[in-house]
Write a protein that holds these residues in place. Structure first.
Motif, short mmCIF file in Angstrom:
data_model
loop_
_atom_site.label_atom_id
_atom_site.label_comp_id
_atom_site.label_asym_id
_atom_site.label_seq_id
_atom_site.Cartn_x
_atom_site.Cartn_y
_atom_site.Cartn_z
N ARG A 1 0.86 -1.18 0.00
CA ARG A 1 0.00 0.00 0.00
C ARG A 1 0.90 1.22 0.00
O ARG A 1 1.87 1.28 0.75
N ARG A 2 0.58 2.19 -0.83
CA ARG A 2 1.37 3.42 -0.92
C ARG A 2 0.43 4.62 -0.77
O ARG A 2 -0.69 4.61 -1.26
N SER A 3 0.95 5.65 -0.11
CA SER A 3 0.17 6.88 0.04
C SER A 3 0.09 7.59 -1.30
O SER A 3 0.90 7.35 -2.21
N ALA A 4 -0.87 8.48 -1.42
CA ALA A 4 -1.03 9.25 -2.65
C ALA A 4 0.26 9.98 -3.00
O ALA A 4 0.66 10.03 -4.17
N GLU A 5 0.93 10.53 -2.01
CA GLU A 5 2.18 11.27 -2.27
C GLU A 5 3.26 10.34 -2.79
O GLU A 5 3.99 10.67 -3.73
N GLU A 6 3.37 9.15 -2.20
CA GLU A 6 4.36 8.17 -2.68
C GLU A 6 4.06 7.73 -4.11
O GLU A 6 4.96 7.61 -4.94
N VAL A 7 2.78 7.50 -4.39
CA VAL A 7 2.37 7.09 -5.73
C VAL A 7 2.68 8.19 -6.74
O VAL A 7 3.22 7.93 -7.82
N ALA A 8 2.36 9.44 -6.40
CA ALA A 8 2.61 10.57 -7.29
C ALA A 8 4.10 10.75 -7.55
O ALA A 8 4.52 10.97 -8.69
N GLN A 9 4.91 10.64 -6.49
CA GLN A 9 6.36 10.78 -6.66
C GLN A 9 6.92 9.67 -7.55
O GLN A 9 7.77 9.92 -8.41
N ALA A 10 6.45 8.44 -7.33
CA ALA A 10 6.92 7.32 -8.16
C ALA A 10 6.57 7.56 -9.63
O ALA A 10 7.38 7.28 -10.52
N SER A 11 5.39 8.08 -9.87
CA SER A 11 4.96 8.38 -11.23
C SER A 11 5.87 9.45 -11.85
O SER A 11 6.33 9.30 -12.99
N ALA A 12 6.16 10.50 -11.09
CA ALA A 12 7.02 11.57 -11.59
C ALA A 12 8.43 11.07 -11.88
O ALA A 12 9.04 11.42 -12.89
N VAL A 13 8.95 10.23 -10.99
CA VAL A 13 10.29 9.67 -11.19
C VAL A 13 10.32 8.80 -12.45
O VAL A 13 11.25 8.89 -13.26
N SER A 14 9.29 8.00 -12.63
CA SER A 14 9.21 7.12 -13.79
C SER A 14 9.13 7.94 -15.09
O SER A 14 9.84 7.65 -16.06
N LEU A 15 8.28 8.96 -15.12
CA LEU A 15 8.13 9.79 -16.32
C LEU A 15 9.41 10.56 -16.62
O LEU A 15 9.91 10.55 -17.75
N HIS A 16 9.93 11.24 -15.63
CA HIS A 16 11.10 12.12 -15.81
C HIS A 16 12.37 11.29 -16.01
O HIS A 16 13.11 11.48 -16.96
N GLY A 17 12.59 10.34 -15.09
CA GLY A 17 13.78 9.52 -15.16
C GLY A 17 13.80 8.61 -16.37
O GLY A 17 14.87 8.29 -16.90
N GLY A 18 12.62 8.21 -16.83
CA GLY A 18 12.51 7.34 -18.00
C GLY A 18 12.54 8.07 -19.32
O GLY A 18 12.48 7.45 -20.38
N GLY A 19 12.57 9.40 -19.27
CA GLY A 19 12.65 10.20 -20.49
C GLY A 19 11.35 10.37 -21.25
O GLY A 19 11.35 10.80 -22.40
N PHE A 20 10.22 10.04 -20.61
CA PHE A 20 8.93 10.22 -21.28
C PHE A 20 8.49 11.68 -21.26
O PHE A 20 7.80 12.14 -22.17
N ALA A 21 8.85 12.39 -20.20
CA ALA A 21 8.39 13.76 -20.02
C ALA A 21 9.35 14.51 -19.12
O ALA A 21 10.11 13.90 -18.36
N ARG A 22 9.28 15.83 -19.20
CA ARG A 22 9.99 16.68 -18.26
C ARG A 22 8.98 17.04 -17.17
O ARG A 22 7.92 17.60 -17.47
N VAL A 23 9.29 16.70 -15.93
CA VAL A 23 8.37 16.96 -14.82
C VAL A 23 8.85 18.21 -14.09
O VAL A 23 10.00 18.27 -13.62
#
Length: 194
Positions: free
Chosen positions: A161-183
């Motif tokens: 189980r992850r908090s909303a903040e943890e989920v949002a941060q993981a999403s941002a890391v995945s998008l930005h770190g993975g090169g899909f988007a600039r966050v």
């Protein structure tokens, strides 16, 4: 950071149904709605294209189901629709990506000469992330205004189980770190767009 004069703002699923806390559970980022509103205002004032995306859930219990009050846009979004100096599109979808909606978002963006999109809305890790990833795959320069998004606590496999903040941060890391988007932050986007 540069925001092009014809960068499109994708306002994803900012619908009343997401205010039903009993259905979704705890959320993060209470300032998201103010940030989304400020982005719409800047885009409309500058004549840039704005795309309003609505999720029409096919699940009968969903607060986002078609025909239910929660399906409608939040008031501050509805008040702004049709008020901009630039082109505007309304897209409906039944899946996570706005690129699989009606009418064809990709075709419209290309017809408008758009190569950069800024994504804001609900939920960070669901429709915002999926739309951003697909935009990147389609060759757009994608910017995600992180603090103009929010999400909810989530349970995954193995009882994780992850908090909303943890989920949002993981999403941002995945998008930005993975090169899909600039966050980035809303403030960075607004400053660059002015």
């Amino acid at each position: 950071m540069e925001i092009s004069q014809n960068a499109a703002l994708l306002v994803v699923d900012v619908q009343k149904g997401f205010d039903e806390a009993g259905f979704w559970g705890p959320r993060n980022n209470p300032g998201a709605d103010d940030n989304i509103a400020s982005l719409i205002d800047v885009w409309q004032a500058s004549g840039r294209p704005v795309v309003f995306v609505r999720h029409d859930s096919s699940k009968p219990e969903s607060p986002l189901r078609a025909g239910y009050e929660g399906n409608g846009f939040k008031e501050y979004v509805e008040e702004r629709r049709g008020k901009g100096a630039g082109p505007e599109l309304f897209v409906t979808k039944t899946v996570n990506s706005a690129f699989y909606g009606t009418p064809d978002l990709d075709a419209w963006l290309r017809a408008e000469g758009v190569s950069q999109v800024v994504v804001a809305g609900i939920q960070t890790n669901m429709c915002v992330e999926t739309t951003a990833r697909m935009g990147g795959n389609l060759g757009y320069e994608v910017v995600v205004a992180y603090d103009a998004t929010y999400t909810f606590d989530l349970e995954g496999p193995f009882g994780w189980r992850r908090s909303a903040e943890e989920v949002a941060q993981a999403s941002a890391v995945s998008l930005h770190g993975g090169g899909f988007a600039r966050v980035v932050t809303t403030e960075e986007v607004v400053s660059a767009a002015k």
